[in-house]
Design an enzyme around this catalytic site. Structure first.
Site, PDB file in Angstrom:
ATOM      1  N   LYS A  34     -11.124  -2.677  -3.458  1.00  0.00           N
ATOM      2  CA  LYS A  34     -11.941  -1.438  -3.387  1.00  0.00           C
ATOM      3  C   LYS A  34     -11.365  -0.343  -4.008  1.00  0.00           C
ATOM      4  CE  LYS A  34     -13.579  -2.320   1.054  1.00  0.00           C
ATOM      5  NZ  LYS A  34     -12.449  -2.451   2.041  1.00  0.00           N
ATOM      6  N   LYS A  74       0.879  -1.363  -0.033  1.00  0.00           N
ATOM      7  CA  LYS A  74      -0.083   0.035   0.277  1.00  0.00           C
ATOM      8  C   LYS A  74       0.927   1.242  -0.224  1.00  0.00           C
ATOM      9  CE  LYS A  74      -4.441  -1.893   1.611  1.00  0.00           C
ATOM     10  NZ  LYS A  74      -5.569  -1.647   2.146  1.00  0.00           N
ATOM     11  N   LYS A  99      -5.097  -8.712  -6.740  1.00  0.00           N
ATOM     12  CA  LYS A  99      -6.319  -8.908  -5.600  1.00  0.00           C
ATOM     13  C   LYS A  99      -7.576  -8.075  -6.193  1.00  0.00           C
ATOM     14  CE  LYS A  99      -6.653  -7.077  -1.530  1.00  0.00           C
ATOM     15  NZ  LYS A  99      -7.189  -6.861  -0.214  1.00  0.00           N
TER      16      LYS A  99
HETATM   17  N1  AQP Z   1     -10.163 -10.086  -3.070  1.00  0.00           N
HETATM   18  C1  AQP Z   1     -10.441 -10.642  -2.039  1.00  0.00           C
HETATM   19  N2  AQP Z   1     -10.567 -11.820  -1.929  1.00  0.00           N
HETATM   20  C2  AQP Z   1     -10.898 -12.419  -0.787  1.00  0.00           C
HETATM   21  N3  AQP Z   1     -11.078 -11.945   0.393  1.00  0.00           N
HETATM   22  C3  AQP Z   1     -10.844 -10.366   0.211  1.00  0.00           C
HETATM   23  N4  AQP Z   1     -10.854  -9.271   1.337  1.00  0.00           N
HETATM   24  C4  AQP Z   1     -10.688  -8.296   0.872  1.00  0.00           C
HETATM   25  N5  AQP Z   1     -10.527  -8.387  -0.402  1.00  0.00           N
HETATM   26  C5  AQP Z   1     -10.498  -9.700  -0.837  1.00  0.00           C
HETATM   27  C6  AQP Z   1     -11.433  -9.739   2.645  1.00  0.00           C
HETATM   28  O1  AQP Z   1     -12.590  -8.955   2.827  1.00  0.00           O
HETATM   29  C7  AQP Z   1     -12.216  -8.537   4.393  1.00  0.00           C
HETATM   30  C8  AQP Z   1     -12.379  -7.115   4.638  1.00  0.00           C
HETATM   31  O2  AQP Z   1     -11.233  -6.411   3.993  1.00  0.00           O
HETATM   32  P1  AQP Z   1     -10.859  -4.725   4.085  1.00  0.00           P
HETATM   33  O3  AQP Z   1     -11.958  -3.833   3.532  1.00  0.00           O
HETATM   34  O4  AQP Z   1     -10.979  -4.518   5.855  1.00  0.00           O
HETATM   35  O5  AQP Z   1      -9.475  -4.462   3.529  1.00  0.00           O
HETATM   36  P2  AQP Z   1      -8.692  -5.003   2.526  1.00  0.00           P
HETATM   37  O6  AQP Z   1      -8.393  -6.612   2.469  1.00  0.00           O
HETATM   38  O7  AQP Z   1      -7.707  -4.109   2.247  1.00  0.00           O
HETATM   39  O8  AQP Z   1      -9.849  -5.165   1.177  1.00  0.00           O
HETATM   40  P3  AQP Z   1      -9.898  -4.133  -0.095  1.00  0.00           P
HETATM   41  O9  AQP Z   1     -10.988  -4.421  -0.731  1.00  0.00           O
HETATM   42  O10 AQP Z   1      -8.600  -4.567  -0.862  1.00  0.00           O
HETATM   43  O11 AQP Z   1      -9.722  -2.764   0.385  1.00  0.00           O
HETATM   44  P4  AQP Z   1      -8.660  -1.635   0.207  1.00  0.00           P
HETATM   45  O12 AQP Z   1      -8.846  -1.503  -1.367  1.00  0.00           O
HETATM   46  O13 AQP Z   1      -9.475  -0.538   0.788  1.00  0.00           O
HETATM   47  O14 AQP Z   1      -7.455  -1.804   0.671  1.00  0.00           O
HETATM   48  C9  AQP Z   1     -11.129  -9.074   4.792  1.00  0.00           C
HETATM   49  O15 AQP Z   1     -11.373 -10.153   5.723  1.00  0.00           O
HETATM   50  C10 AQP Z   1     -10.111  -9.309   3.754  1.00  0.00           C
HETATM   51  O16 AQP Z   1      -9.484 -10.643   3.857  1.00  0.00           O
END
Ligand code: AQP
Length: 353
Positions: free
Chosen positions: A218, A123, A215
């Site tokens: 969001k 990040k 991955k």
């Molecule tokens: N691509 C993914 N596949 C499976 N699980 C996922 N999770 C996130 N992306 C995937 C799971 O969703 C939960 C919440 O995630 P989060 O919002 O707290 O943070 P993150 O993992 O950083 O999700 P994002 O979508 O990638 O958000 P941004 O872009 O804001 O960083 C967790 O259990 C995560 O494992």
């Protein structure tokens, strides 16, 4: 010495904790990697599901949009089938003990441990000097989220595995460093449990629809890279139709998905949505061209996501109801959190009221 708090516990009550950041639209990765399991675990455990807004602000969030994003994650929880009466649903910033315990954990965790966190490296990228201190300390806040409730099980996607391991290390170091004090205050041998990650099923890491090696996230600037939980049927169909694939037909066995990340991703998504194994998905669709498989995947994705999306839209019409759910959950979460923090202060040696 301060008055004793919680009774000694040799064994920890089984409790589930997990959270999602309100940092944008929830997508299929959040749904399959986390929310589906949240819903399932309600049958067997006491569960606490948090909207982790303090994590979201580790990167810039527009103050006008953040409340909407917090309510949107809450609405996704409710629409997917989380019961806020039987379990606890709240947003993290309403229970100040999360930040308080995170500070104690900042003093327990070692700099070297945090330096190894791959999510921070990804990040922060090349702009390391310019990211917030909060982004670096994110995993100690995550450890505090879980251990504040002395949770034993944490359903997460594969990407959170390393952070969970760090939470276990923090719990263990706290138990070791303060062992004598833990016993002296009547808490037995250990105060914090070792939380178990629950990372299961065929879609623990859903990948981008535009790049099978990245991955689904969001924060990906391309909305075409993900299926949002509130996308309508036409949008889901279009995104799946445009999803990157390769020219080969689908294999009949899992081994044939090796070195085909996009094919592997779409089959994994199909299997998770249908609640079958990848091997079974390939038994049904092996030999099919992507055009046919994508049509089947679209039908399945729409049938699963559309009722949830419509319910999210309905719930979002009534923000006061969502806020009341969060306030009620925060009140119940705080009762547990207050007890833990009192005990932690005693154990660490901080004088309290
Ligand atoms: N691509 C993914 N596949 C499976 N699980 C996922 N999770 C996130 N992306 C995937 C799971 O969703 C939960 C919440 O995630 P989060 O919002 O707290 O943070 P993150 O993992 O950083 O999700 P994002 O979508 O990638 O958000 P941004 O872009 O804001 O960083 C967790 O259990 C995560 O494992």
């Amino acid at each position: 010495m301060n008055a004793p708090t919680a009774a000694p516990k040799a064994q920890f009550k089984q409790r589930v904790f997990s959270g999602i950041q309100p940092s944008g639209s929830l997508h299929l990765g959040n749904y399959l990697g986390a929310i589906v399991k949240f819903v399932e675990l309600q049958k067997s455990h006491d569960c606490i599901y948090c909207v982790v807004d303090l994590h979201a602000i580790t990167v810039w969030q527009d103050p006008a949009e953040l409340p909407v994003a917090i309510r949107d994650v809450t609405a996704c929880y409710l629409a997917a089938g989380i019961d806020p009466k039987k379990h606890i649903v709240f947003n993290q910033s309403q229970v100040a003990e999360h930040a308080e315990l995170a500070w104690v954990f900042n003093c327990v965790a070692r700099l070297g441990w945090l330096n190894r966190m791959t999510q921070f490296k990804e990040k922060a990228g090349k702009d390391r000097e310019n990211v917030s201190v909060g982004l670096f300390a994110y995993p100690t806040l995550m450890a505090a989220d879980i251990l504040l409730y002395r949770a034993t099980h944490v359903p997460v996607g594969e990407d959170q595995k390393q952070h969970l391991e760090l939470s276990r290390d923090i719990a263990q170091k706290f138990n070791n460093d303060f062992g004598k004090s833990i016993a002296a205050h009547g808490h037995g041998d250990v105060f914090f449990p070792q939380p178990e990650p629950l990372i299961q099923g065929p879609a623990t890491r859903v990948m981008s629809l535009r790049d099978g090696t990245k991955k689904m996230s969001k924060s990906d600037p391309s909305d075409q890279s993900r299926i949002n939980m509130t996308d309508d049927a036409d949008t889901i169909a279009l995104k799946i139709r445009r999803a990157k694939t390769d020219p080969e037909a689908l294999p009949s066995e899992e081994k044939g998905l090796e070195h085909r990340p996009e094919a592997d991703n779409l089959v994994s998504i199909y299997a998770a949505l249908a609640d079958i194994s990848k091997a079974d998905a390939l038994k049904q669709h092996g030999g099919a061209q992507f055009s046919a498989f994508k049509a089947a995947l679209t039908e399945l994705a729409v049938s699963k996501l559309q009722p949830i999306g419509s319910e999210v839209n309905r719930l979002m019409q009534d923000p006061a109801h969502i806020d009341a759910v969060l306030a009620d959950g925060a009140e119940r979460a705080q009762q547990i959190a207050t007890e833990t923090m009192k005990a932690v202060k005693d154990i660490v040696g901080l004088v309290r009221r």
